[in-house]
Design an enzyme around this catalytic site. Structure first.
Site, mmCIF file in Angstrom:
data_model
loop_
_atom_site.group_PDB
_atom_site.id
_atom_site.type_symbol
_atom_site.label_atom_id
_atom_site.label_comp_id
_atom_site.label_asym_id
_atom_site.label_seq_id
_atom_site.Cartn_x
_atom_site.Cartn_y
_atom_site.Cartn_z
ATOM 1 C CG ASP A 36 46.528 22.433 37.549
ATOM 2 O OD1 ASP A 36 47.546 22.789 38.139
ATOM 3 O OD2 ASP A 36 45.832 23.228 36.866
ATOM 4 C CG LEU A 37 40.272 24.613 38.150
ATOM 5 C CD1 LEU A 37 40.134 26.086 38.482
ATOM 6 C CD2 LEU A 37 39.015 24.102 37.482
ATOM 7 C CB THR A 64 40.199 34.253 42.364
ATOM 8 O OG1 THR A 64 41.332 33.819 43.134
ATOM 9 C CG2 THR A 64 39.132 33.188 42.354
ATOM 10 C CG ASP A 104 30.691 40.986 41.818
ATOM 11 O OD1 ASP A 104 31.497 40.042 41.752
ATOM 12 O OD2 ASP A 104 30.948 42.041 42.431
ATOM 13 C CE1 TYR A 127 37.596 35.512 38.770
ATOM 14 C CE2 TYR A 127 36.326 37.543 38.998
ATOM 15 C CZ TYR A 127 36.571 36.233 39.372
ATOM 16 O OH TYR A 127 35.793 35.640 40.348
ATOM 17 C CD1 TRP A 152 32.406 42.703 45.321
ATOM 18 C CD2 TRP A 152 32.282 44.293 46.900
ATOM 19 N NE1 TRP A 152 32.318 43.929 44.692
ATOM 20 C CE2 TRP A 152 32.232 44.929 45.629
ATOM 21 C CE3 TRP A 152 32.210 45.090 48.036
ATOM 22 C CZ2 TRP A 152 32.127 46.309 45.487
ATOM 23 C CZ3 TRP A 152 32.102 46.473 47.885
ATOM 24 C CH2 TRP A 152 32.062 47.070 46.635
HETATM 25 N N1 NDP Z 1 36.762 35.874 46.129
HETATM 26 C C1 NDP Z 1 35.723 36.593 45.717
HETATM 27 O O1 NDP Z 1 35.546 37.762 46.112
HETATM 28 C C2 NDP Z 1 34.724 36.008 44.773
HETATM 29 C C3 NDP Z 1 34.846 34.733 44.286
HETATM 30 N N2 NDP Z 1 33.927 34.261 43.355
HETATM 31 C C4 NDP Z 1 34.059 32.906 42.836
HETATM 32 O O2 NDP Z 1 33.907 32.019 43.944
HETATM 33 C C5 NDP Z 1 34.748 30.881 43.771
HETATM 34 C C6 NDP Z 1 35.603 30.681 45.000
HETATM 35 O O3 NDP Z 1 36.405 31.824 45.198
HETATM 36 P P1 NDP Z 1 37.408 31.922 46.435
HETATM 37 O O4 NDP Z 1 37.227 30.772 47.342
HETATM 38 O O5 NDP Z 1 37.316 33.299 46.977
HETATM 39 O O6 NDP Z 1 38.803 31.783 45.687
HETATM 40 P P2 NDP Z 1 40.272 31.750 46.294
HETATM 41 O O7 NDP Z 1 41.089 32.689 45.481
HETATM 42 O O8 NDP Z 1 40.224 31.920 47.770
HETATM 43 O O9 NDP Z 1 40.741 30.257 46.012
HETATM 44 C C7 NDP Z 1 40.902 29.801 44.714
HETATM 45 C C8 NDP Z 1 40.785 28.287 44.738
HETATM 46 O O10 NDP Z 1 40.921 27.825 43.400
HETATM 47 C C9 NDP Z 1 41.907 26.826 43.402
HETATM 48 N N3 NDP Z 1 42.653 26.854 42.146
HETATM 49 C C10 NDP Z 1 43.134 27.930 41.493
HETATM 50 N N4 NDP Z 1 43.776 27.544 40.394
HETATM 51 C C11 NDP Z 1 43.697 26.184 40.364
HETATM 52 C C12 NDP Z 1 44.164 25.207 39.469
HETATM 53 N N5 NDP Z 1 44.836 25.522 38.358
HETATM 54 N N6 NDP Z 1 43.898 23.919 39.746
HETATM 55 C C13 NDP Z 1 43.200 23.569 40.850
HETATM 56 N N7 NDP Z 1 42.737 24.457 41.740
HETATM 57 C C14 NDP Z 1 42.989 25.754 41.490
HETATM 58 C C15 NDP Z 1 42.842 27.128 44.556
HETATM 59 O O11 NDP Z 1 43.491 25.927 44.857
HETATM 60 P P3 NDP Z 1 44.597 25.740 46.034
HETATM 61 O O12 NDP Z 1 43.822 25.574 47.267
HETATM 62 O O13 NDP Z 1 45.335 24.541 45.589
HETATM 63 O O14 NDP Z 1 45.416 26.996 46.003
HETATM 64 C C16 NDP Z 1 41.850 27.603 45.594
HETATM 65 O O15 NDP Z 1 41.287 26.525 46.283
HETATM 66 C C17 NDP Z 1 35.519 31.122 42.471
HETATM 67 O O16 NDP Z 1 34.857 30.445 41.435
HETATM 68 C C18 NDP Z 1 35.426 32.622 42.251
HETATM 69 O O17 NDP Z 1 35.487 32.959 40.875
HETATM 70 C C19 NDP Z 1 32.876 34.996 42.927
HETATM 71 C C20 NDP Z 1 32.722 36.278 43.386
HETATM 72 C C21 NDP Z 1 33.578 36.867 44.388
HETATM 73 C C1 TDO Z 2 43.807 47.289 48.431
HETATM 74 C C2 TDO Z 2 42.941 48.438 47.954
HETATM 75 C C3 TDO Z 2 41.959 48.240 47.006
HETATM 76 N N1 TDO Z 2 41.213 49.288 46.586
HETATM 77 C C4 TDO Z 2 40.156 49.047 45.600
HETATM 78 C C5 TDO Z 2 40.599 48.372 44.316
HETATM 79 C C6 TDO Z 2 39.306 47.712 43.872
HETATM 80 O O1 TDO Z 2 38.539 48.647 43.159
HETATM 81 C C7 TDO Z 2 38.621 47.355 45.170
HETATM 82 C C8 TDO Z 2 38.729 45.882 45.583
HETATM 83 O O2 TDO Z 2 40.053 45.485 45.419
HETATM 84 P P1 TDO Z 2 40.571 43.996 45.593
HETATM 85 O O3 TDO Z 2 41.686 43.845 44.631
HETATM 86 O O4 TDO Z 2 40.800 43.743 47.033
HETATM 87 O O5 TDO Z 2 39.351 43.111 45.212
HETATM 88 P P2 TDO Z 2 39.043 42.322 43.844
HETATM 89 O O6 TDO Z 2 40.131 41.376 43.562
HETATM 90 O O7 TDO Z 2 38.620 43.236 42.778
HETATM 91 O O8 TDO Z 2 37.784 41.517 44.370
HETATM 92 C C9 TDO Z 2 37.052 40.762 43.473
HETATM 93 O O9 TDO Z 2 37.565 39.434 43.482
HETATM 94 C C10 TDO Z 2 36.961 38.616 42.498
HETATM 95 C C11 TDO Z 2 37.561 37.221 42.646
HETATM 96 C C12 TDO Z 2 35.497 38.689 42.463
HETATM 97 O O10 TDO Z 2 34.853 37.805 41.912
HETATM 98 C C13 TDO Z 2 34.817 39.963 42.872
HETATM 99 O O11 TDO Z 2 33.500 39.751 43.367
HETATM 100 C C14 TDO Z 2 35.599 40.761 43.874
HETATM 101 O O12 TDO Z 2 35.486 40.281 45.181
HETATM 102 O O13 TDO Z 2 39.209 48.186 46.173
HETATM 103 C C15 TDO Z 2 41.393 50.569 47.090
HETATM 104 O O14 TDO Z 2 40.683 51.529 46.692
HETATM 105 N N2 TDO Z 2 42.354 50.775 48.038
HETATM 106 C C16 TDO Z 2 43.159 49.763 48.487
HETATM 107 O O15 TDO Z 2 44.056 50.016 49.337
#
Ligand code: NDP
Ligand code: TDO
Length: 308
Positions: A36-37, A64, A104, A127, A152
């Site tokens: 667990d992270l 996230t 980003d 975040y 994204w």
């Molecule tokens: N999603 C995005 O748009 C973006 C993501 N990132 C970065 O990319 C990486 C991957 O993101 P993404 O795959 O989308 O994330 P997700 O939200 O899809 O998944 C999060 C992951 O983190 C794990 N996790 C969360 N909390 C814990 C914990 N306490 N202990 C162990 N595992 C944990 C989850 O585990 P479990 O499988 O057990 O639920 C899951 O595998 C992250 O570092 C994120 O910050 C960067 C930019 C954009």
């Molecule tokens: C659902 C929804 C979102 N939005 C807007 C809110 C926000 O400004 C943008 C994106 O919303 P979301 O909450 O889906 O995305 P968000 O959680 O902000 O996504 C981010 O996740 C983390 C983990 C990252 O690292 C980023 O790169 C980015 O991908 O869209 C609308 O305008 N209308 C809608 O119906």
């Protein structure tokens, strides 16, 4: 190459598992409940990592939930700083190259052009702040690291903007989406391919030029509203849910966390150092969308069969 990736059901972790298999690499996860992270101690991480004996560690797991983090700072920091640091400490002790994923959202968004790696971060959200502190902790703890900042992310897995838009279109004819935040939508599978390419280079060579911070995002920009329109156009053409997009301003869509207006990432360093570029969303979205629609159709067919 044997890759140890953190997380289990995360979008990027699952994409790395699939891409590794397709490319003949072996990927294994370090995940809950064993790891667990936010709460595992460093000796547990060391034991698990040492037993796995990977060639490369990929730190993908993170807290996230961007809005939730605003009121859950302690847990966001524990995972994104403390958890990231533990992985880095153990990778360093065991002399294993580490790729750490960041975002980003470390940037303010107040810039007229795409962000470069050396631009000063100034996160607007808990975040983003937690991910920035995580980057710094990783860089201090492990010299053999690459930090890939992506953005994204969308995929057939977990929760993401593409799946949210499709869900909203199932119950409304129009969806309001912000048009004044721009960024680079990134397919998790394209990111996974970049992670494997960078990791392979790091495993092959100890050259310090291959290390450090890299921006790694899809090469085409969009506002969230443009992206939503692209999602619905494609979904309509594939017989899936679609809706009209009403373009609105950020001020008209209040959220707990503030997000950068300009999230665009300049990925030229990744291209010049690792000779790798991620395709744009117009190239990658059709395949991802087709898979999401196919999986949701097969789920509704099996639900129908179970009901009968
Ligand atoms: N999603 C995005 O748009 C973006 C993501 N990132 C970065 O990319 C990486 C991957 O993101 P993404 O795959 O989308 O994330 P997700 O939200 O899809 O998944 C999060 C992951 O983190 C794990 N996790 C969360 N909390 C814990 C914990 N306490 N202990 C162990 N595992 C944990 C989850 O585990 P479990 O499988 O057990 O639920 C899951 O595998 C992250 O570092 C994120 O910050 C960067 C930019 C954009
Ligand atoms: C659902 C929804 C979102 N939005 C807007 C809110 C926000 O400004 C943008 C994106 O919303 P979301 O909450 O889906 O995305 P968000 O959680 O902000 O996504 C981010 O996740 C983390 C983990 C990252 O690292 C980023 O790169 C980015 O991908 O869209 C609308 O305008 N209308 C809608 O119906």
């Amino acid at each position: 190459m044997k890759i140890l990736v953190t997380g289990r059901n995360g979008q990027v972790t699952r994409a790395i598992m699939e891409c590794s298999k397709a490319q003949g690499h072996k990927a294994i996860v370090l995940a809950r409940p064993q790891f667990d992270l936010a709460t595992s101690d460093v000796s547990t991480v060391r034991r698990l990592m040492s037993a796995a004996a990977p060639d490369l560690v990929v730190s993908a797991a993170a807290y996230t939930a961007v809005d939730q983090a605003e009121t859950d700072e302690k847990r966001a920091l524990a995972a994104n700083v403390g958890g990231a640091e533990q992985i880095a400490i153990c990778a360093d002790e065991l002399r294993i190259p580490l790729i750490h994923l960041s975002t980003d959202y470390v940037f303010s968004g107040e810039n007229g052009c795409p962000w470069r790696e050396h631009d000063e971060p100034a996160p607007r959200s808990v975040y983003g702040y937690s991910k920035l502190l995580g980057e710094r902790a990783v860089a201090n703890a492990c010299s053999d690291h690459a930090i890939l900042r992506t953005a994204w992310v969308y995929s057939p897995f977990g929760t993401n903007f593409v799946k949210t838009m499709l869900r909203l279109a199932q119950r409304s004819e129009a969806v309001s989406v912000v048009g004044d935040q721009v960024g680079n939508p990134t397919s998790a599978h394209d990111l996974a391919a970049a992670v494997i390419a960078v990791g392979s280079n790091m495993v092959r060579s100890r050259d310090p030029a291959l290390r450090g911070v890299f921006h790694a995002a899809g090469m085409q920009e969009a506002s969230w509203a443009d992206f939503a329109k692209g999602i619905f156009d494609l979904s309509r053409s594939q017989g899936g849910p679609h809706a009209e997009v009403i373009e609105i301003a950020t001020a008209d869509y209040p959220t707990r966390a503030s997000r950068p207006a300009n999230s665009r990432l300049d990925c030229s360093r990744l291209a010049s150092v690792h000779n790798h570029a991620l395709p744009g969303w117009r190239h990658s979205l059709p395949g991802v969308l087709a898979r999401i629609l196919a999986e949701s159709r097969s789920l509704s067919v099996s639900a129908e069969v179970t009901r009968r």
